[in-house]
Design an enzyme around this catalytic site. Structure first.
Site, short mmCIF file in Angstrom:
data_model
loop_
_atom_site.label_atom_id
_atom_site.label_comp_id
_atom_site.label_asym_id
_atom_site.label_seq_id
_atom_site.Cartn_x
_atom_site.Cartn_y
_atom_site.Cartn_z
CB THR A 21 4.42 31.34 -25.63
OG1 THR A 21 4.98 31.10 -24.34
CG2 THR A 21 4.09 32.82 -25.78
CG ASN A 22 5.80 26.17 -23.21
OD1 ASN A 22 6.51 25.70 -24.08
ND2 ASN A 22 6.26 26.56 -22.05
CG HIS A 112 9.41 23.53 -12.37
ND1 HIS A 112 8.46 24.32 -11.74
CD2 HIS A 112 10.59 23.82 -11.76
CE1 HIS A 112 9.04 25.04 -10.79
NE2 HIS A 112 10.33 24.75 -10.79
CG ASP A 153 6.94 22.10 -9.29
OD1 ASP A 153 6.29 21.98 -10.34
OD2 ASP A 153 7.10 23.20 -8.72
CD GLU A 182 9.42 26.72 -20.74
OE1 GLU A 182 9.30 26.66 -19.51
OE2 GLU A 182 8.99 27.68 -21.43
#
Length: 199
Positions: A21-22, A112, A153, A182
């Site tokens: 979806t991002n 993240h 990360d 996001e």
């Protein structure tokens, strides 16, 4: 049919492992931009929905396995041919190999679903992050957009956005809040990074 990329148009490559979806949101954002476009989506899962999303939006969709990423340099060679201005990790679950990091320094970014350095590292992704934050009764969470280095990360943080975590929140409702952040911020930060590279 998609419009041919303008000669000066910045090229974005997206890596994703899941639904995408991002990735879809980023593709659609830059389809409205004359200055940049997503030229390819890579996934390490053949069945990942992100590949269909990319294909449906006329973006090249590529699947690869561990050997192609870590041993045979196939992924690196394809990236060298594309020569992207930015590589965007949008829900990509594998650590990025050193050869690609060295070839594209300062050009690889990740998102993240927490406020790093909290709730980052190996195994901390997706719903696992939200479940842990709820269990720990945190009062806030958010997103972190950061450069990618050789550790999960731990790259330099570029941008963070926060959201409150209420006592009524579940991992699912927190995930919805994070997705909104996001979708709003990730394409904008990508655009800003590309603009800086043009200056």
């Amino acid at each position: 049919m998609s419009t041919p990329a303008h000669i000066d148009q910045k090229k974005i490559v997206v890596f994703a492992s899941g639904s995408g979806t991002n990735a879809e949101n980023i593709i659609k954002f830059f389809q409205k931009s004359p200055n940049a476009s997503v030229v390819a989506v890579f996934s390490n899962k053949r069945s990942a929905k992100v590949l269909k999303r990319a294909h449906d939006l006329n973006v090249k969709a590529l699947h690869f396995d561990k050997d192609a990423l870590y041993n045979s340099y196939d992924v690196l060679h394809v990236l060298e041919d594309i020569n992207p201005d930015l590589i965007v990790l949008a829900g990509f679950m594998w650590i990025f190999p050193e050869d690609i990091l060295k070839k594209f320094p300062g050009k690889i970014v990740n998102i993240h679903p927490a406020l790093l350095p909290k709730y980052g590292g190996k195994g901390m992704y997706g719903m696992r992050v939200h479940e842990t934050i709820i269990q720990n009764k945190e009062k806030e969470s958010g997103i972190s957009i950061h450069f990618v280095n050789e550790n999960y990360d731990e790259g330099e943080i570029i941008f963070q956005a926060k959201t409150d975590v209420s006592e009524e929140d579940t991992p699912e409702s927190l995930a919805e809040k994070i997705h909104k952040l996001e979708y709003k911020h990730f394409p904008e930060i990508i655009q800003q990074l590309l603009q800086k590279k043009s200056q």
